[in-house]
Design an enzyme around this catalytic site. Structure first.
Site, PDB file in Angstrom:
ATOM      1  CE  LYS A 130       4.174  -1.296  -0.021  1.00 21.10           C
ATOM      2  NZ  LYS A 130       3.661   0.069   0.102  1.00 21.10           N
ATOM      3  CG  ASP A 168       5.153   3.492   1.619  1.00 23.85           C
ATOM      4  OD1 ASP A 168       5.634   3.812   0.530  1.00 23.85           O
ATOM      5  OD2 ASP A 168       4.514   2.441   1.808  1.00 23.85           O
TER       6      ASP A 168
HETATM    7  P1  NDP Z   1      -5.203   0.526   1.297  1.00 26.12           P
HETATM    8  O1  NDP Z   1      -6.074  -0.305   0.419  1.00 26.12           O
HETATM    9  O2  NDP Z   1      -4.412  -0.147   2.366  1.00 26.12           O
HETATM   10  O3  NDP Z   1      -6.119   1.658   2.022  1.00 26.12           O
HETATM   11  C1  NDP Z   1      -7.048   2.422   1.287  1.00 26.12           C
HETATM   12  C2  NDP Z   1      -7.658   3.492   2.184  1.00 26.12           C
HETATM   13  O4  NDP Z   1      -8.507   4.313   1.376  1.00 26.12           O
HETATM   14  C3  NDP Z   1      -8.530   2.930   3.297  1.00 26.12           C
HETATM   15  O5  NDP Z   1      -8.433   3.775   4.434  1.00 26.12           O
HETATM   16  C4  NDP Z   1      -9.939   3.007   2.694  1.00 26.12           C
HETATM   17  O6  NDP Z   1     -10.951   3.116   3.676  1.00 26.12           O
HETATM   18  C5  NDP Z   1      -9.820   4.320   1.948  1.00 26.12           C
HETATM   19  N1  NDP Z   1     -10.806   4.430   0.863  1.00 26.12           N
HETATM   20  C6  NDP Z   1     -10.736   3.880  -0.374  1.00 26.12           C
HETATM   21  N2  NDP Z   1     -11.808   4.229  -1.101  1.00 26.12           N
HETATM   22  C7  NDP Z   1     -12.570   5.035  -0.309  1.00 26.12           C
HETATM   23  C8  NDP Z   1     -13.805   5.728  -0.492  1.00 26.12           C
HETATM   24  N3  NDP Z   1     -14.467   5.672  -1.643  1.00 26.12           N
HETATM   25  N4  NDP Z   1     -14.273   6.474   0.531  1.00 26.12           N
HETATM   26  C9  NDP Z   1     -13.617   6.562   1.703  1.00 26.12           C
HETATM   27  N5  NDP Z   1     -12.448   5.915   1.948  1.00 26.12           N
HETATM   28  C10 NDP Z   1     -11.934   5.166   0.945  1.00 26.12           C
HETATM   29  O7  NDP Z   1      -4.280   1.323   0.304  1.00 26.12           O
HETATM   30  P2  NDP Z   1      -2.864   2.020   0.653  1.00 26.12           P
HETATM   31  O8  NDP Z   1      -2.967   2.686   1.970  1.00 26.12           O
HETATM   32  O9  NDP Z   1      -1.771   1.057   0.418  1.00 26.12           O
HETATM   33  O10 NDP Z   1      -2.763   3.110  -0.513  1.00 26.12           O
HETATM   34  C11 NDP Z   1      -3.605   4.256  -0.517  1.00 26.12           C
HETATM   35  C12 NDP Z   1      -3.175   5.158  -1.638  1.00 26.12           C
HETATM   36  O11 NDP Z   1      -1.868   5.657  -1.349  1.00 26.12           O
HETATM   37  C13 NDP Z   1      -3.078   4.457  -2.994  1.00 26.12           C
HETATM   38  O12 NDP Z   1      -3.775   5.234  -3.945  1.00 26.12           O
HETATM   39  C14 NDP Z   1      -1.605   4.456  -3.318  1.00 26.12           C
HETATM   40  O13 NDP Z   1      -1.369   4.638  -4.683  1.00 26.12           O
HETATM   41  C15 NDP Z   1      -1.108   5.655  -2.520  1.00 26.12           C
HETATM   42  N6  NDP Z   1       0.308   5.565  -2.150  1.00 26.12           N
HETATM   43  C16 NDP Z   1       1.141   6.564  -2.543  1.00 26.12           C
HETATM   44  C17 NDP Z   1       2.473   6.527  -2.218  1.00 26.12           C
HETATM   45  C18 NDP Z   1       3.373   7.628  -2.683  1.00 26.12           C
HETATM   46  O14 NDP Z   1       4.586   7.499  -2.520  1.00 26.12           O
HETATM   47  N7  NDP Z   1       2.849   8.707  -3.225  1.00 26.12           N
HETATM   48  C19 NDP Z   1       3.042   5.414  -1.438  1.00 26.12           C
HETATM   49  C20 NDP Z   1       2.073   4.432  -1.022  1.00 26.12           C
HETATM   50  C21 NDP Z   1       0.750   4.517  -1.399  1.00 26.12           C
HETATM   51  P3  NDP Z   1     -11.627   1.823   4.357  1.00 26.12           P
HETATM   52  O15 NDP Z   1     -10.688   1.382   5.457  1.00 26.12           O
HETATM   53  O16 NDP Z   1     -12.914   2.335   4.854  1.00 26.12           O
HETATM   54  O17 NDP Z   1     -11.755   0.791   3.281  1.00 26.12           O
END
Ligand code: NDP
Length: 290
Positions: free
Chosen positions: A73, A109
Site C-alpha cells: 500500500k 478504505d
Molecule cells: P494495523 O496493523 O495497521 O493496525 C492495527 C491497530 O490495531 C493498531 O492501532 C493497534 O494498536 C491496534 N491493536 C491491535 N491489537 C490490539 C490490542 N490487543 N489492543 C489494543 N489495540 C490493538 O492494521 P490495519 O489498520 O491495516 O487493519 C486493522 C483492521 O482493519 C484489520 O483487522 C483489518 O482486517 C481491518 N480492515 C478492514 C477493512 C474493511 O474494508 N472492512 C479494510 C481495511 C482493514 P497499536 O498501535 O497499539 O499496536
C-alpha cells in the site's frame, strides 16, 4: 451490421501477498456480471521485490486499474504518476486508476467506510471516538475529517502511533484531534455521536473484547466496526443490545469495492448484489443490508 465479437475484456485486479485469501474478487466480478460489463478482476500474487516490474507489466497490457493490498500500500506509490487528495494525505494507496494514460493512486478504505456510514449518519459536525491508529484508522480518520467531522478522539494503545495520527489530522486536514491513551475500559463521552473500532481486535474471533465501557453506549450512537470476518463482532452485538445503530465491517468492504468500480468503469454498482456475493464467498449466511 452486427458488431464483431469482442473477446478482449477490460482488465482490473489486485496485487498482494496472500492473494488466494482475498475475497474481493467475488464481489467485483459479481457486479461486473450483474451490470453486463465486459470487465474482469484477477487476484495476483506479487512479492515486494517484483512490485515495480508487475506495475510496468499491468501498464503494458492496458490494465484499467488495480487494487493494492498488503504489503504494497505504501511502496506502490513510487511506481505511480500521481495521487488523489486523501491518498496523498494518508501516504497509502489501495486502489490505482488509469486516468488519461496516467496511473493515479487513490485510497478507497476510508471512502468505503464513509459510504457505509452515510447509509446511517452524516459525520459533519460530529465528535468521533476512533479506536486504533493503524492503516485502517488513518484512512477512516482522514476521510471523516475531509467530510467535516468536528473532532476525532484517537484512542490507541501505542502512544507513538496514536500521537502521530492525531498530529496528522490536525496538521494536514485541520480537524480537532487528540491521542487519548487507552487505559482500561474506555468510556464514550456524552457528546460523541460516532464510535469506530479500527483496531484488529475481533478479527477471526467473535468473542474478542474491545476494552470499552459498554454502559457508555447510548442508543443515539452509531457504532461501526472495521472487522468483516466475522461481521457480527462482540462490539456489534453489544451495540445492538444497547439500541445503537451498528455498522459491520462487511459494509465498509463492499462499499470500498463499489468506489473502485465507480472509479474504473464509471458505473454505480448494485451494493446488494456485491454484498450477497461476498457473503457467499466467505461462507456467511445472508445478513442485514450494509
Ligand atoms: P494495523 O496493523 O495497521 O493496525 C492495527 C491497530 O490495531 C493498531 O492501532 C493497534 O494498536 C491496534 N491493536 C491491535 N491489537 C490490539 C490490542 N490487543 N489492543 C489494543 N489495540 C490493538 O492494521 P490495519 O489498520 O491495516 O487493519 C486493522 C483492521 O482493519 C484489520 O483487522 C483489518 O482486517 C481491518 N480492515 C478492514 C477493512 C474493511 O474494508 N472492512 C479494510 C481495511 C482493514 P497499536 O498501535 O497499539 O499496536
Amino acid at each position: 451490421m452486427a458488431s464483431p465479437p469482442d473477446f478482449l475484456p477490460a482488465l482490473t485486479g489486485s496485487l498482494s501477498q496472500g492473494a488466494a485469501g482475498n475475497p474481493t474478487v467475488a464481489m467485483i466480478e459479481a457486479a461486473y456480471a450483474h451490470h453486463g460489463l465486459h470487465w474482469r478482476y484477477v487476484n495476483m500474487e506479487v512479492t515486494p521485490a517484483e512490485l515495480g516490474v508487475a506495475v510496468r507489466g499491468l501498464r503494458a497490457v492496458g490494465f484499467r486499474g488495480f487494487n493494492c493490498s498488503l504489503p504494497h500500500k505504501v511502496t506502490v506509490i513510487e511506481h505511480l504518476d500521481g495521487l488523489g487528495e486523501s491518498a496523498a494525505v494518508m501516504g497509502a494507496v489501495n486502489c490505482v486508476v488509469l486516468r488519461d494514460g496516467k496511473l493515479i493512486g487513490e485510497n478507497t478504505d476510508g471512502k468505503g467506510f464513509l459510504e457505509s456510514l452515510r447509509t446511517t449518519a452524516d459525520p459533519r459536525g460530529k465528535r468521533v471516538v476512533l479506536f486504533g491508529a493503524g492503516g485502517a484508522a488513518r484512512a477512516i480518520a482522514v476521510e471523516l475529517a475531509l467530510a467535516g467531522a468536528a473532532r476525532i478522539d484517537v484512542v490507541n494503545r501505542s502512544a507513538s502511533r496514536g500521537g502521530e495520527l492525531a498530529a496528522l489530522l490536525r496538521d494536514r486536514v485541520q480537524v480537532a484531534a487528540e491521542h487519548i491513551p487507552w487505559r482500561g475500559d474506555h468510556a464514550v463521552p456524552a457528546d460523541a455521536e460516532i464510535v469506530v473500532n479500527a483496531t484488529s481486535i475481533g478479527l477471526y474471533d467473535a468473542e474478542a473484547r474491545l476494552p470499552l465501557d459498554v454502559d457508555s453506549l447510548r442508543p443515539e450512537l452509531v457504532v461501526a466496526d472495521v472487522i468483516g470476518n466475522p461481521p457480527r463482532t462482540r462490539l456489534i452485538r453489544a451495540a445492538e443490545a444497547r439500541g445503537c445503530r451498528a455498522l459491520d465491517g462487511l459494509g465498509m468492504l463492499v462499499n470500498q469495492g463499489a468506489v473502485a468500480i465507480r472509479f474504473w468503469t464509471g458505473v454505480d454498482p448494485n451494493i446488494a448484489v456485491m454484498r450477497r456475493a461476498l457473503e457467499r464467498a466467505l461462507g456467511l449466511s445472508a445478513s442485514e443490508p450494509c
